[in-house]
Design an enzyme around this catalytic site. Structure first.
Site, mmCIF file in Angstrom:
data_model
loop_
_atom_site.group_PDB
_atom_site.id
_atom_site.type_symbol
_atom_site.label_atom_id
_atom_site.label_comp_id
_atom_site.label_asym_id
_atom_site.label_seq_id
_atom_site.Cartn_x
_atom_site.Cartn_y
_atom_site.Cartn_z
ATOM 1 N N HIS A 29 -40.986 -17.223 -34.322
ATOM 2 C CA HIS A 29 -40.808 -18.263 -35.342
ATOM 3 C C HIS A 29 -39.646 -17.863 -36.246
ATOM 4 C CE1 HIS A 29 -41.571 -21.629 -37.875
ATOM 5 N NE2 HIS A 29 -41.755 -20.871 -38.938
ATOM 6 N N ASP A 39 -38.792 -23.617 -44.956
ATOM 7 C CA ASP A 39 -39.106 -23.814 -43.541
ATOM 8 C C ASP A 39 -39.080 -25.298 -43.198
ATOM 9 O OD1 ASP A 39 -39.970 -23.681 -40.938
ATOM 10 O OD2 ASP A 39 -41.649 -22.326 -41.349
ATOM 11 N N CYS A 75 -38.023 -24.443 -34.186
ATOM 12 C CA CYS A 75 -37.703 -23.674 -35.396
ATOM 13 C C CYS A 75 -36.390 -22.917 -35.284
ATOM 14 C CB CYS A 75 -38.838 -22.716 -35.728
ATOM 15 S SG CYS A 75 -39.107 -21.433 -34.460
#
Length: 261
Positions: free
Chosen positions: A97, A112, A60
């Site tokens: 994250h 995302d 991420c």
């Protein structure tokens, strides 16, 4: 939960970014090969451009910053923020994250591209309508938690499950390297023990480890599970499914793993 729909102009923007997300997910898988080979290079724009130009993927803190740079270049009002993954009854490593927030003036959206193969493949309006992809149904809303003021939720049967919590404070770019170091070396990191390559497409999700491959087909809900009997079978699937650079990096890991027993 609110059911407000975006206006026509925002609809156009959301569809454009949805198209970008689908293309992005098909090109760049979620993979932890730099982590398991302990690549400690800092996260810079140059590092990301070099890595993704080779059709590698990343985690991420690489996927979303790289997408953020693209969206920013196209003139969108975006920022990076951090969140904390929820694993049911406990929280994962705090603030590790990384995700994108998109401000469309009258509405705020979560974007995302770095949540494994559990991707919405579309911006999600905070306190807006749920969106669906091959991975499932997602929504984002304001909810006070120990780890932030907002949450991303995913539907499981008839219930909404918190997948991660986040706040709206912008994440300084220099923190990306700190997050990388935590994920690479922390004893509680979920990504530093074995290789994982995962992807979300329009009609299926894919997850490959050195032990097995799992494919889930969205239209039928059917799942295909293939167990690997030895490393050769694993490497054969990696070579078939992913880019040459991913295959080469996986080979590097396997050689190191074999050397260390």
């Amino acid at each position: 939960m609110a059911t407000a729909k975006p206006g026509a102009e925002n609809n156009s923007t959301v569809e454009k970014i949805s198209c970008t997300l689908r293309q992005f997910a098909s090109q760049y898988p979620f993979e932890n090969l730099d982590v398991v080979t302990q690549n400690t290079m800092p996260i810079t724009e140059t590092f990301l451009f070099q890595k993704f130009s080779q059709y590698r993927g990343g985690l991420c803190y690489e996927l979303n910053p790289y997408l953020y740079l693209q969206l920013k270049e196209e003139g969108y009002n975006v920022k990076l923020v951090s969140g904390t993954i929820s694993n049911g009854n406990h929280w994962a490593l705090d603030g590790t994250h990384v995700l994108i927030l998109l401000d469309l003036g009258d509405s705020l959206w979560l974007v995302d591209a770095g949540f494994g193969n559990q991707l919405a493949l579309s911006p999600i309006q905070i306190d807006g309508m749920a969106v669906s992809s091959a991975a499932g149904s997602f929504r984002a809303r304001r909810l006070q938690t120990p780890k932030g003021t907002h949450v991303l939720e995913m539907k499981s049967e008839e219930h909404w499950i918190i997948k991660y919590a986040f706040s709206l404070k912008e994440l300084p770019w220099k923190k990306l390297t700190d997050i990388k170091e935590q994920i690479t070396f922390h004893e509680k990191s979920p990504f530093n023990s074995s290789p994982l390559i995962a992807q979300c497409f329009s009609d299926q999700t894919l997850s490959v480890t050195d032990k097995q491959m799992r494919v889930r087909f969205s239209k039928t809900g059917r799942q295909k599970l293939v167990k690997f009997n030895d490393p050769t079978e694993f490497m054969k699937e990696v070579k078939t499914l992913f880019s040459n650079s991913i295959f080469e990096k996986t080979s590097e890991y396997m050689k190191k793993a074999e050397k260390h027993g």
